[in-house]
Design a protein around this motif. Structure first.
Motif, PDB file in Angstrom:
ATOM      1  N   ASP A   5      46.101  33.912   8.282  1.00  0.00           N
ATOM      2  CA  ASP A   5      45.733  32.633   8.441  1.00  0.00           C
ATOM      3  C   ASP A   5      45.900  32.293  10.222  1.00  0.00           C
ATOM      4  OD1 ASP A   5      44.414  32.073   6.462  1.00  0.00           O
ATOM      5  OD2 ASP A   5      46.351  30.960   5.603  1.00  0.00           O
ATOM      6  N   ARG A  46      43.149  34.074  11.672  1.00  0.00           N
ATOM      7  CA  ARG A  46      41.749  33.187  11.321  1.00  0.00           C
ATOM      8  C   ARG A  46      41.625  31.946  12.176  1.00  0.00           C
ATOM      9  NH1 ARG A  46      43.158  34.133   5.328  1.00  0.00           N
ATOM     10  NH2 ARG A  46      41.672  35.785   4.697  1.00  0.00           N
ATOM     11  N   ARG A  68      50.163  18.599   1.081  1.00  0.00           N
ATOM     12  CA  ARG A  68      49.412  19.412   1.630  1.00  0.00           C
ATOM     13  C   ARG A  68      49.781  19.410   3.411  1.00  0.00           C
ATOM     14  NH1 ARG A  68      43.534  20.762   0.312  1.00  0.00           N
ATOM     15  NH2 ARG A  68      43.078  18.857   1.136  1.00  0.00           N
ATOM     16  N   GLY A  75      48.416  21.265   7.265  1.00  0.00           N
ATOM     17  CA  GLY A  75      47.294  22.289   8.094  1.00  0.00           C
ATOM     18  C   GLY A  75      47.304  21.737   9.086  1.00  0.00           C
ATOM     19  N   ARG A 119      33.494  29.760   7.646  1.00  0.00           N
ATOM     20  CA  ARG A 119      33.923  30.569   6.595  1.00  0.00           C
ATOM     21  C   ARG A 119      35.442  30.836   6.948  1.00  0.00           C
ATOM     22  NH1 ARG A 119      29.623  33.528   7.281  1.00  0.00           N
ATOM     23  NH2 ARG A 119      30.603  35.055   8.722  1.00  0.00           N
ATOM     24  N   MET A 161      37.796  28.812   8.121  1.00  0.00           N
ATOM     25  CA  MET A 161      38.525  27.559   7.831  1.00  0.00           C
ATOM     26  C   MET A 161      38.203  26.981   6.621  1.00  0.00           C
ATOM     27  SD  MET A 161      40.096  27.322  10.818  1.00  0.00           S
ATOM     28  CE  MET A 161      40.689  25.499  11.234  1.00  0.00           C
ATOM     29  N   ASP A 162      38.865  25.933   6.100  1.00  0.00           N
ATOM     30  CA  ASP A 162      38.509  25.387   4.780  1.00  0.00           C
ATOM     31  C   ASP A 162      37.623  24.276   4.961  1.00  0.00           C
ATOM     32  OD1 ASP A 162      40.693  27.102   3.596  1.00  0.00           O
ATOM     33  OD2 ASP A 162      42.165  25.982   4.368  1.00  0.00           O
ATOM     34  N   ASP A 163      37.649  23.229   6.009  1.00  0.00           N
ATOM     35  CA  ASP A 163      36.933  22.022   6.054  1.00  0.00           C
ATOM     36  C   ASP A 163      36.096  22.172   7.471  1.00  0.00           C
ATOM     37  OD1 ASP A 163      37.788  20.969   3.573  1.00  0.00           O
ATOM     38  OD2 ASP A 163      39.588  20.182   4.838  1.00  0.00           O
ATOM     39  N   THR A 201      39.210  22.358   9.673  1.00  0.00           N
ATOM     40  CA  THR A 201      40.719  22.237   9.423  1.00  0.00           C
ATOM     41  C   THR A 201      41.087  23.298   8.403  1.00  0.00           C
ATOM     42  OG1 THR A 201      40.202  19.898   8.953  1.00  0.00           O
ATOM     43  CG2 THR A 201      42.287  20.704   7.870  1.00  0.00           C
ATOM     44  N   LYS A 202      42.426  23.843   8.503  1.00  0.00           N
ATOM     45  CA  LYS A 202      43.007  24.938   7.783  1.00  0.00           C
ATOM     46  C   LYS A 202      44.101  24.271   7.025  1.00  0.00           C
ATOM     47  CE  LYS A 202      42.587  29.083   6.234  1.00  0.00           C
ATOM     48  NZ  LYS A 202      41.384  29.607   5.748  1.00  0.00           N
ATOM     49  N   TRP A 203      44.072  24.319   5.604  1.00  0.00           N
ATOM     50  CA  TRP A 203      45.208  23.926   4.665  1.00  0.00           C
ATOM     51  C   TRP A 203      46.082  25.248   4.485  1.00  0.00           C
ATOM     52  CZ3 TRP A 203      45.964  18.762   4.826  1.00  0.00           C
ATOM     53  CH2 TRP A 203      44.732  18.229   4.945  1.00  0.00           C
ATOM     54  N   HIS A 243      48.171  27.247   2.087  1.00  0.00           N
ATOM     55  CA  HIS A 243      47.896  27.477   0.597  1.00  0.00           C
ATOM     56  C   HIS A 243      49.185  27.822  -0.022  1.00  0.00           C
ATOM     57  CE1 HIS A 243      43.869  26.646   0.938  1.00  0.00           C
ATOM     58  NE2 HIS A 243      43.732  27.379   1.707  1.00  0.00           N
TER      59      HIS A 243
END
Length: 133
Positions: A35, A38, A69, A71, A109, A111-113, A129-131, A133
């Protein structure tokens, strides 16, 4: 609330600095190496877009918490020409710079949001945004 860091993008060296900053923030937030890579790649793409298309702008990296959560929020903003055809820019393989064409779809792709706000002649702000997990 943690505050985060920001870096102005004016030269290619600033892209490198933004990547490094992102990697450090990702590590501190608790992201694993995959991550971290990423997030670093996403920052690199966003910073490169600022450099290529707007000439200058800012990358902001902020830790975020939402309930349980945690991130990182990456915000790329510029006062450049804006994006005239957002739909086209979001197509896989589309590139105007002769780059890899990973560009914006790639960032989305990785990132999450992902959110783009753009106004022609005013500028662009991209929030990704990347959370954990």
């Amino acid at each position: 609330m943690e505050h985060g860091s920001s870096i102005e993008i004016n030269t290619e060296w600033d892209i490198v600095a933004a990547r490094q900053l992102g990697r450090n923030e990702a590590k501190e937030t608790g992201f694993g190496t995959v991550d971290q890579a990423r997030i670093t790649t996403a920052i690199s793409e966003l910073a490169r877009n600022i450099y290529l298309y707007a000439g200058k702008g800012v990358i902001k990296i902020e830790p975020v918490r939402a309930g349980q959560r945690a991130g990182l929020i990456i915000t790329a903003s510029d006062e450049g020409p804006g994006i005239t055809d957002l739909q086209k820019v979001m197509e896989d393989g589309f590139t105007t710079s002769g780059g890899l064409g990973a560009g914006m779809p790639g960032v989305k792709r990785l990132m999450d949001d992902f959110r783009v706000e753009t106004e022609v002649g005013i500028g662009t702000t991209i929030t990704a945004t990347k959370w954990l997990h």
